[in-house]
Design a protein around this motif. Sequence first.
Motif, mmCIF file in Angstrom:
data_model
loop_
_atom_site.group_PDB
_atom_site.id
_atom_site.type_symbol
_atom_site.label_atom_id
_atom_site.label_comp_id
_atom_site.label_asym_id
_atom_site.label_seq_id
_atom_site.Cartn_x
_atom_site.Cartn_y
_atom_site.Cartn_z
ATOM 1 N N GLN A 38 28.595 42.441 44.582
ATOM 2 C CA GLN A 38 29.750 42.910 45.342
ATOM 3 C C GLN A 38 30.305 44.177 44.697
ATOM 4 O O GLN A 38 30.621 44.190 43.507
ATOM 5 N N ASP A 243 30.429 30.452 38.694
ATOM 6 C CA ASP A 243 30.519 29.441 39.749
ATOM 7 C C ASP A 243 31.717 29.721 40.657
ATOM 8 O O ASP A 243 31.627 29.594 41.890
ATOM 9 N N ARG A 246 30.832 32.552 42.900
ATOM 10 C CA ARG A 246 29.915 32.103 43.955
ATOM 11 C C ARG A 246 30.684 31.417 45.086
ATOM 12 O O ARG A 246 30.435 31.666 46.270
ATOM 13 N N ARG A 247 31.640 30.583 44.717
ATOM 14 C CA ARG A 247 32.448 29.905 45.743
ATOM 15 C C ARG A 247 33.288 30.902 46.525
ATOM 16 O O ARG A 247 33.415 30.808 47.750
ATOM 17 N N GLY A 249 32.601 33.932 47.089
ATOM 18 C CA GLY A 249 31.707 34.684 47.956
ATOM 19 C C GLY A 249 31.342 33.955 49.236
ATOM 20 O O GLY A 249 30.858 34.571 50.187
ATOM 21 N N GLN A 250 31.604 32.649 49.270
ATOM 22 C CA GLN A 250 31.293 31.852 50.462
ATOM 23 C C GLN A 250 32.481 31.715 51.407
ATOM 24 O O GLN A 250 32.357 31.120 52.474
ATOM 25 N N TRP A 251 33.655 32.249 51.002
ATOM 26 C CA TRP A 251 34.799 32.174 51.899
ATOM 27 C C TRP A 251 34.534 33.002 53.143
ATOM 28 O O TRP A 251 33.829 34.012 53.104
ATOM 29 N N GLN A 252 35.121 32.599 54.233
ATOM 30 C CA GLN A 252 34.943 33.311 55.498
ATOM 31 C C GLN A 252 35.498 34.720 55.385
ATOM 32 O O GLN A 252 36.580 34.940 54.831
ATOM 33 N N SER A 253 34.765 35.682 55.907
ATOM 34 C CA SER A 253 35.224 37.069 55.867
ATOM 35 C C SER A 253 36.439 37.255 56.767
ATOM 36 O O SER A 253 36.591 36.545 57.764
#
Length: 278
Positions: A38, A243, A246-247, A249-253
């Motif tokens: 990112q 970690d 990583r979490r 990065g998985q949140w909704q844009s």
Amino acid sequence: MTPPAAPVRVIAVASGKGGVGKTSVSVNLAMSLLNAGQRTLLLDTDLGLANIDVMLGLSPRFTLADVFAGRCELRDTVMEGPRGLWVVPAASGKRHMTELSPQQHVGLVHAFSELDLPIDTMVVDNAAGIADGVLTFCQAAQDVIVVVCDEPASVTDAYALIKVLNRERGVNRVQVLANQVQHPAEGRQLFEKLERVTSRFLDVTLGYLGAIPRDEWLRRSIQRQEAVVEAFPSAPSSVAFRDIARRAGQWQSPQGPRGHVEFFIERLVSPNARSATA
């Protein structure tokens, strides 16, 4: 180079009280996001007691104090830190910077719409507490992380911060990060304490982002003025920060502006329309 029209993910890191390791969380989260691919900017908005530049061993030529004094533009404050991390430093020991008006805080948020940097994520390190600037910068972010540790005052003040964000600024989703825990269960217990109270009295959804262990390597990295994820990548705290990133990065844009003050508002307004007229 023309910046991409894609929305910028803005993550505000805050805490109810000082001394919980919030700035260390901001630095290591930003570095972990950067290492995960990112393009990241780290913004220090602790306007009176800034220390991001110190933690990273940087010597800024200009800070946000110079922007408000009219000595430079916002873009002039942007520094390149380790591995290409962009950093916007604030000033330390400038008491007038803690007395900015609400309009000046909003003006700083809007100034970021004019910042032509190709970034994917911005991490905002806030001052501790519930001052107007903290509330504005959290309101202007898509995601808010509240850092807590296993002290009664930390949990109490974290609840106070969440309550004010919810009731006065309409923030209805907060991520909780437990810091300096002795064991993983301790972090979950801290989160559950907060959730029990917020679920009774507030219209807010709490998410548990995870826990960072108390770690001697983290202390050493601070002394070395480096992020622990860079200085000691195999340390327990480094593993935990990766970690967490990583979490995150998985949140909704972000799907678009929510209708109030936001960072990078221009990039949240119909990217397709912007590219069509470019």
